[in-house]
Design a protein around this motif. Structure first.
Motif, PDB file in Angstrom:
ATOM      1  N   ALA A 156     -27.403  11.900  -6.075  1.00 48.90           N
ATOM      2  CA  ALA A 156     -27.080  11.985  -4.644  1.00 48.90           C
ATOM      3  C   ALA A 156     -26.161  13.163  -4.339  1.00 48.90           C
ATOM      4  N   VAL A 157     -25.408  13.623  -5.336  1.00 51.12           N
ATOM      5  CA  VAL A 157     -24.498  14.746  -5.115  1.00 51.12           C
ATOM      6  C   VAL A 157     -25.257  15.966  -4.595  1.00 51.12           C
ATOM      7  N   LYS A 158     -26.319  16.350  -5.272  1.00 50.38           N
ATOM      8  CA  LYS A 158     -27.081  17.541  -4.861  1.00 50.38           C
ATOM      9  C   LYS A 158     -27.710  17.332  -3.483  1.00 50.38           C
ATOM     10  N   SER A 159     -28.288  16.148  -3.291  1.00 54.80           N
ATOM     11  CA  SER A 159     -28.968  15.877  -2.029  1.00 54.80           C
ATOM     12  C   SER A 159     -28.003  15.936  -0.852  1.00 54.80           C
ATOM     13  N   LEU A 160     -26.866  15.245  -0.976  1.00 51.59           N
ATOM     14  CA  LEU A 160     -25.901  15.231   0.119  1.00 51.59           C
ATOM     15  C   LEU A 160     -25.224  16.588   0.298  1.00 51.59           C
ATOM     16  N   ALA A 161     -24.959  17.270  -0.822  1.00 52.79           N
ATOM     17  CA  ALA A 161     -24.324  18.588  -0.716  1.00 52.79           C
ATOM     18  C   ALA A 161     -25.172  19.541   0.111  1.00 52.79           C
ATOM     19  N   ILE A 162     -26.477  19.511  -0.089  1.00 51.41           N
ATOM     20  CA  ILE A 162     -27.366  20.404   0.662  1.00 51.41           C
ATOM     21  C   ILE A 162     -27.544  19.919   2.090  1.00 51.41           C
ATOM     22  N   GLU A 163     -27.634  18.604   2.275  1.00 49.84           N
ATOM     23  CA  GLU A 163     -27.815  18.064   3.628  1.00 49.84           C
ATOM     24  C   GLU A 163     -26.660  18.461   4.545  1.00 49.84           C
ATOM     25  N   TYR A 164     -25.445  18.498   3.989  1.00 53.43           N
ATOM     26  CA  TYR A 164     -24.266  18.729   4.833  1.00 53.43           C
ATOM     27  C   TYR A 164     -23.582  20.073   4.576  1.00 53.43           C
ATOM     28  N   ARG A 167     -22.500  21.984   7.552  1.00 54.32           N
ATOM     29  CA  ARG A 167     -21.676  21.236   8.508  1.00 54.32           C
ATOM     30  C   ARG A 167     -20.272  20.976   7.961  1.00 54.32           C
ATOM     31  N   GLY A 168     -19.902  21.738   6.933  1.00 51.90           N
ATOM     32  CA  GLY A 168     -18.527  21.731   6.472  1.00 51.90           C
ATOM     33  C   GLY A 168     -18.152  20.609   5.527  1.00 51.90           C
ATOM     34  N   ILE A 169     -19.127  19.846   5.085  1.00 54.10           N
ATOM     35  CA  ILE A 169     -18.825  18.715   4.197  1.00 54.10           C
ATOM     36  C   ILE A 169     -19.343  19.022   2.799  1.00 54.10           C
ATOM     37  N   ARG A 170     -18.433  18.985   1.831  1.00 55.78           N
ATOM     38  CA  ARG A 170     -18.786  19.247   0.438  1.00 55.78           C
ATOM     39  C   ARG A 170     -18.948  17.920  -0.308  1.00 55.78           C
ATOM     40  N   VAL A 171     -19.835  17.926  -1.305  1.00 54.63           N
ATOM     41  CA  VAL A 171     -20.067  16.742  -2.134  1.00 54.63           C
ATOM     42  C   VAL A 171     -20.149  17.181  -3.586  1.00 54.63           C
ATOM     43  N   ASN A 172     -19.310  16.592  -4.423  1.00 53.64           N
ATOM     44  CA  ASN A 172     -19.241  16.944  -5.833  1.00 53.64           C
ATOM     45  C   ASN A 172     -19.117  15.693  -6.688  1.00 53.64           C
ATOM     46  N   ALA A 173     -19.138  15.890  -8.003  1.00 52.10           N
ATOM     47  CA  ALA A 173     -18.961  14.778  -8.938  1.00 52.10           C
ATOM     48  C   ALA A 173     -18.133  15.229 -10.126  1.00 52.10           C
ATOM     49  N   VAL A 174     -17.420  14.289 -10.692  1.00 52.78           N
ATOM     50  CA  VAL A 174     -16.788  14.478 -11.988  1.00 52.78           C
ATOM     51  C   VAL A 174     -17.448  13.514 -12.965  1.00 52.78           C
ATOM     52  N   SER A 175     -17.894  14.058 -14.090  1.00 50.61           N
ATOM     53  CA  SER A 175     -18.549  13.263 -15.129  1.00 50.61           C
ATOM     54  C   SER A 175     -17.605  13.120 -16.317  1.00 50.61           C
ATOM     55  N   PRO A 176     -16.911  11.992 -16.420  1.00 54.54           N
ATOM     56  CA  PRO A 176     -15.964  11.836 -17.528  1.00 54.54           C
ATOM     57  C   PRO A 176     -16.647  11.466 -18.839  1.00 54.54           C
ATOM     58  N   GLY A 177     -15.948  11.801 -19.918  1.00 56.37           N
ATOM     59  CA  GLY A 177     -16.247  11.178 -21.194  1.00 56.37           C
ATOM     60  C   GLY A 177     -15.564   9.820 -21.224  1.00 56.37           C
ATOM     61  N   ILE A 178     -15.181   9.361 -22.405  1.00 53.31           N
ATOM     62  CA  ILE A 178     -14.497   8.074 -22.523  1.00 53.31           C
ATOM     63  C   ILE A 178     -12.997   8.328 -22.420  1.00 53.31           C
ATOM     64  N   TYR A 213      -9.090  19.894  -8.871  1.00 56.66           N
ATOM     65  CA  TYR A 213      -9.697  21.235  -8.880  1.00 56.66           C
ATOM     66  C   TYR A 213     -10.793  21.316  -7.819  1.00 56.66           C
ATOM     67  N   LEU A 214     -11.673  20.326  -7.793  1.00 54.77           N
ATOM     68  CA  LEU A 214     -12.743  20.323  -6.794  1.00 54.77           C
ATOM     69  C   LEU A 214     -12.179  20.232  -5.384  1.00 54.77           C
ATOM     70  N   GLU A 215     -11.132  19.432  -5.226  1.00 58.14           N
ATOM     71  CA  GLU A 215     -10.520  19.273  -3.904  1.00 58.14           C
ATOM     72  C   GLU A 215     -10.010  20.606  -3.370  1.00 58.14           C
ATOM     73  N   GLN A 216      -9.496  21.429  -4.251  1.00 58.47           N
ATOM     74  CA  GLN A 216      -8.866  22.682  -3.841  1.00 58.47           C
ATOM     75  C   GLN A 216      -9.793  23.886  -3.995  1.00 58.47           C
ATOM     76  N   SER A 217     -11.093  23.642  -4.096  1.00 61.80           N
ATOM     77  CA  SER A 217     -12.064  24.726  -4.311  1.00 61.80           C
ATOM     78  C   SER A 217     -13.117  24.692  -3.213  1.00 61.80           C
ATOM     79  N   PRO A 218     -12.832  25.269  -2.050  1.00 60.39           N
ATOM     80  CA  PRO A 218     -13.718  25.125  -0.893  1.00 60.39           C
ATOM     81  C   PRO A 218     -15.082  25.778  -1.046  1.00 60.39           C
ATOM     82  N   PHE A 219     -15.263  26.627  -2.058  1.00 58.77           N
ATOM     83  CA  PHE A 219     -16.560  27.277  -2.263  1.00 58.77           C
ATOM     84  C   PHE A 219     -17.434  26.501  -3.250  1.00 58.77           C
TER      85      PHE A 219
END
Length: 235
Positions: A156-164, A167-178, A213-219
Protein backbone atom coordinates in the motif's frame (compact mmCIF):
# COMPACT_ATOMS: atom_id res chain seq x y z
CA UNK A 1 -3.59 29.53 13.67
CA UNK A 2 -1.99 26.45 15.24
CA UNK A 3 1.16 25.51 13.33
CA UNK A 4 2.52 22.92 15.77
CA UNK A 5 2.95 19.57 14.03
CA UNK A 6 0.88 16.68 15.38
CA UNK A 7 1.75 12.98 15.19
CA UNK A 8 -0.58 10.06 15.82
CA UNK A 9 1.16 6.83 16.85
CA UNK A 10 -0.55 3.45 17.27
CA UNK A 11 0.77 0.55 19.31
CA UNK A 12 2.36 3.18 21.53
CA UNK A 13 2.30 1.75 25.06
CA UNK A 14 5.68 -0.02 24.97
CA UNK A 15 8.60 -1.04 22.81
CA UNK A 16 8.96 0.67 19.43
CA UNK A 17 5.74 2.62 19.84
CA UNK A 18 6.77 4.13 23.17
CA UNK A 19 10.14 5.02 21.64
CA UNK A 20 8.39 6.74 18.75
CA UNK A 21 6.31 8.82 21.14
CA UNK A 22 9.47 10.12 22.79
CA UNK A 23 11.13 10.63 19.41
CA UNK A 24 8.33 12.84 18.08
CA UNK A 25 8.08 14.76 21.33
CA UNK A 26 11.80 15.47 21.04
CA UNK A 27 11.13 17.10 17.64
CA UNK A 28 8.57 19.40 19.24
CA UNK A 29 5.52 17.58 17.94
CA UNK A 30 2.32 17.13 19.86
CA UNK A 31 1.51 13.41 20.03
CA UNK A 32 -1.66 11.35 20.26
CA UNK A 33 -0.68 7.86 21.39
CA UNK A 34 -2.88 4.77 21.19
CA UNK A 35 -2.84 1.17 22.29
CA UNK A 36 -5.29 -1.18 23.95
CA UNK A 37 -3.63 -0.85 27.37
CA UNK A 38 -2.04 2.60 27.30
CA UNK A 39 -2.14 4.58 30.54
CA UNK A 40 -4.29 7.73 30.59
CA UNK A 41 -2.26 10.90 30.01
CA UNK A 42 -3.36 14.38 28.99
CA UNK A 43 -0.48 16.81 28.95
CA UNK A 44 0.47 19.92 27.00
CA UNK A 45 2.01 17.93 24.13
CA UNK A 46 0.72 14.40 24.73
CA UNK A 47 -2.66 12.74 25.02
CA UNK A 48 -3.41 9.00 25.04
CA UNK A 49 -6.40 7.15 23.62
CA UNK A 50 -6.91 3.59 24.82
CA UNK A 51 -8.65 1.10 22.55
CA UNK A 52 -8.24 -1.69 20.02
CA UNK A 53 -7.14 -0.20 16.71
CA UNK A 54 -9.00 -2.95 14.83
CA UNK A 55 -12.27 -1.26 15.90
CA UNK A 56 -13.21 1.45 13.38
CA UNK A 57 -14.81 3.48 16.17
CA UNK A 58 -11.50 3.57 18.02
CA UNK A 59 -9.78 4.83 14.87
CA UNK A 60 -12.38 7.58 14.62
CA UNK A 61 -11.90 8.49 18.28
CA UNK A 62 -8.12 8.74 17.90
CA UNK A 63 -8.30 11.13 14.94
CA UNK A 64 -11.10 13.17 16.52
CA UNK A 65 -9.00 13.48 19.68
CA UNK A 66 -6.03 14.76 17.66
CA UNK A 67 -8.20 17.36 15.91
CA UNK A 68 -10.11 18.42 19.04
CA UNK A 69 -7.01 18.59 21.25
CA UNK A 70 -4.35 19.84 18.82
CA UNK A 71 -6.25 20.99 15.74
CA UNK A 72 -4.85 18.68 13.07
CA UNK A 73 -3.02 15.50 12.06
CA UNK A 74 0.30 15.92 10.28
CA UNK A 75 1.81 12.45 10.69
CA UNK A 76 0.39 8.99 11.27
CA UNK A 77 2.69 6.15 12.28
CA UNK A 78 0.96 2.79 11.89
CA UNK A 79 3.00 0.84 14.41
CA UNK A 80 0.32 -1.39 15.94
CA UNK A 81 0.47 -4.98 14.80
CA UNK A 82 0.76 -8.61 15.82
CA UNK A 83 3.21 -11.26 14.69
CA UNK A 84 2.24 -14.92 14.95
CA UNK A 85 5.04 -17.32 13.98
CA UNK A 86 3.58 -20.76 13.17
CA UNK A 87 3.83 -23.33 10.41
CA UNK A 88 1.26 -22.31 7.79
CA UNK A 89 -1.04 -25.31 8.37
CA UNK A 90 -1.11 -24.63 12.14
CA UNK A 91 -2.72 -21.20 11.86
CA UNK A 92 -6.23 -21.12 13.32
CA UNK A 93 -9.23 -19.09 12.25
CA UNK A 94 -8.66 -16.97 15.37
CA UNK A 95 -5.05 -16.31 14.30
CA UNK A 96 -6.22 -15.26 10.85
CA UNK A 97 -9.01 -13.02 12.11
CA UNK A 98 -6.71 -11.29 14.63
CA UNK A 99 -3.97 -10.62 12.09
CA UNK A 100 -6.37 -9.31 9.45
CA UNK A 101 -8.33 -7.10 11.86
CA UNK A 102 -5.28 -5.54 13.54
CA UNK A 103 -2.59 -5.50 10.86
CA UNK A 104 -4.85 -4.66 7.92
CA UNK A 105 -8.10 -3.30 9.37
CA UNK A 106 -6.31 -1.18 11.95
CA UNK A 107 -4.18 0.41 9.23
CA UNK A 108 -7.09 0.91 6.84
CA UNK A 109 -9.56 2.72 9.07
CA UNK A 110 -7.21 5.16 10.80
CA UNK A 111 -5.22 5.91 7.64
CA UNK A 112 -8.39 6.86 5.77
CA UNK A 113 -9.37 9.27 8.51
CA UNK A 114 -5.88 10.73 8.91
CA UNK A 115 -5.45 11.40 5.19
CA UNK A 116 -8.90 12.99 5.04
CA UNK A 117 -7.71 15.53 7.62
CA UNK A 118 -4.38 16.10 5.83
CA UNK A 119 -5.86 16.75 2.38
CA UNK A 120 -7.31 20.25 2.92
CA UNK A 121 -3.88 21.51 4.09
CA UNK A 122 -2.01 19.70 1.31
CA UNK A 123 0.52 18.35 3.82
CA UNK A 124 0.96 15.06 5.63
CA UNK A 125 2.99 11.93 6.18
CA UNK A 126 2.05 8.30 6.80
CA UNK A 127 4.63 5.75 7.97
CA UNK A 128 3.87 2.04 8.12
CA UNK A 129 5.95 -0.28 10.28
CA UNK A 130 6.22 -3.56 8.37
CA UNK A 131 8.69 -6.47 8.55
CA UNK A 132 11.59 -7.47 6.36
CA UNK A 133 10.33 -11.06 6.50
CA UNK A 134 7.55 -10.18 4.06
CA UNK A 135 10.22 -9.58 1.42
CA UNK A 136 12.92 -11.99 2.53
CA UNK A 137 11.52 -15.13 4.09
CA UNK A 138 13.64 -17.08 6.59
CA UNK A 139 13.19 -20.81 7.06
CA UNK A 140 13.88 -20.38 10.78
CA UNK A 141 10.86 -18.10 11.23
CA UNK A 142 7.62 -19.32 9.62
CA UNK A 143 5.77 -16.10 8.92
CA UNK A 144 3.21 -16.50 6.15
CA UNK A 145 0.45 -14.73 8.06
CA UNK A 146 2.70 -11.76 8.83
CA UNK A 147 3.73 -11.66 5.17
CA UNK A 148 0.09 -11.71 4.08
CA UNK A 149 -0.88 -8.80 6.34
CA UNK A 150 2.24 -6.69 6.85
CA UNK A 151 3.10 -7.34 3.22
CA UNK A 152 -0.21 -5.73 2.35
CA UNK A 153 0.84 -2.61 4.23
CA UNK A 154 4.16 -2.55 2.40
CA UNK A 155 2.40 -2.78 -0.97
CA UNK A 156 0.00 0.00 0.00
CA UNK A 157 2.97 2.33 0.51
CA UNK A 158 3.69 2.63 -3.22
CA UNK A 159 0.03 2.87 -4.16
CA UNK A 160 -0.81 5.59 -1.65
CA UNK A 161 2.44 7.46 -2.23
CA UNK A 162 1.61 7.84 -5.92
CA UNK A 163 -2.08 8.54 -5.35
CA UNK A 164 -1.28 11.49 -3.08
CA UNK A 165 2.15 12.60 -4.35
CA UNK A 166 0.82 15.73 -6.03
CA UNK A 167 -1.33 16.64 -3.01
CA UNK A 168 1.46 17.01 -0.49
CA UNK A 169 1.01 13.74 1.36
CA UNK A 170 3.96 11.36 1.63
CA UNK A 171 3.69 7.65 2.45
CA UNK A 172 6.66 5.53 3.53
CA UNK A 173 7.52 2.39 5.47
CA UNK A 174 10.17 1.15 7.83
CA UNK A 175 10.96 -2.55 7.59
CA UNK A 176 12.59 -3.69 10.84
CA UNK A 177 14.60 -6.75 11.53
CA UNK A 178 14.14 -8.38 14.94
CA UNK A 179 14.25 -5.68 17.59
CA UNK A 180 14.98 -5.92 21.30
CA UNK A 181 11.58 -5.22 22.81
CA UNK A 182 9.59 -6.70 25.70
CA UNK A 183 7.94 -9.16 23.29
CA UNK A 184 11.24 -11.07 22.86
CA UNK A 185 12.47 -12.99 25.91
CA UNK A 186 16.12 -12.34 26.70
CA UNK A 187 17.00 -16.04 26.52
CA UNK A 188 16.08 -15.95 22.81
CA UNK A 189 18.24 -12.91 21.94
CA UNK A 190 21.25 -14.95 20.84
CA UNK A 191 19.12 -16.98 18.42
CA UNK A 192 17.45 -13.87 17.03
CA UNK A 193 20.78 -12.08 16.66
CA UNK A 194 22.00 -14.95 14.50
CA UNK A 195 19.17 -14.37 12.02
CA UNK A 196 20.80 -11.11 10.92
CA UNK A 197 23.95 -10.86 8.79
CA UNK A 198 25.37 -8.38 11.32
CA UNK A 199 24.83 -11.02 14.05
CA UNK A 200 22.99 -8.74 16.42
CA UNK A 201 19.43 -7.62 17.08
CA UNK A 202 18.29 -4.09 16.45
CA UNK A 203 17.28 -1.62 19.12
CA UNK A 204 14.21 0.54 19.55
CA UNK A 205 16.39 3.59 18.90
CA UNK A 206 17.39 2.13 15.52
CA UNK A 207 13.75 2.10 14.42
CA UNK A 208 12.99 5.52 15.88
CA UNK A 209 15.95 7.02 14.00
CA UNK A 210 14.68 5.43 10.79
CA UNK A 211 11.17 6.83 11.20
CA UNK A 212 12.45 10.28 12.13
CA UNK A 213 14.76 10.27 9.09
CA UNK A 214 11.70 9.77 6.88
CA UNK A 215 9.79 12.40 8.85
CA UNK A 216 12.48 14.97 8.17
CA UNK A 217 13.02 14.08 4.49
CA UNK A 218 10.35 15.88 2.44
CA UNK A 219 11.70 14.57 -0.89
CA UNK A 220 11.25 10.92 0.16
CA UNK A 221 7.98 9.13 -0.56
CA UNK A 222 7.05 5.61 -1.60
CA UNK A 223 10.14 4.32 0.22
CA UNK A 224 10.70 1.17 2.30
CA UNK A 225 13.54 1.93 4.66
CA UNK A 226 15.18 -1.31 5.79
CA UNK A 227 16.44 -1.17 9.38
CA UNK A 228 17.13 -4.87 9.56
CA UNK A 229 20.79 -5.66 10.13
CA UNK A 230 21.25 -6.63 6.47
CA UNK A 231 18.40 -9.16 6.23
CA UNK A 232 17.00 -7.57 3.08
CA UNK A 233 20.37 -7.92 1.36
CA UNK A 234 20.59 -11.68 1.91
CA UNK A 235 21.26 -14.31 4.50
Amino acid sequence: MNTRRVAVITGASQGIGAGLVEGYLSLGYAVVANSRTIEPRDEENLVTVAGDISDPQVATRIIETAIDRFGRVDTLVNNAGIFIAKPFTDYTQEDFDAAISINVGGFFHITQKAIADMLPRGLGHVVNITTTLQENANSNVPSALASLTKGGLASAVKSLAIEYADRGIRVNAVSPGIIKTPMHAEENHEFFAGLHPVRQMGTIDDIVRGVLYLEQSPFVTGEWLHVDGGQSAGN
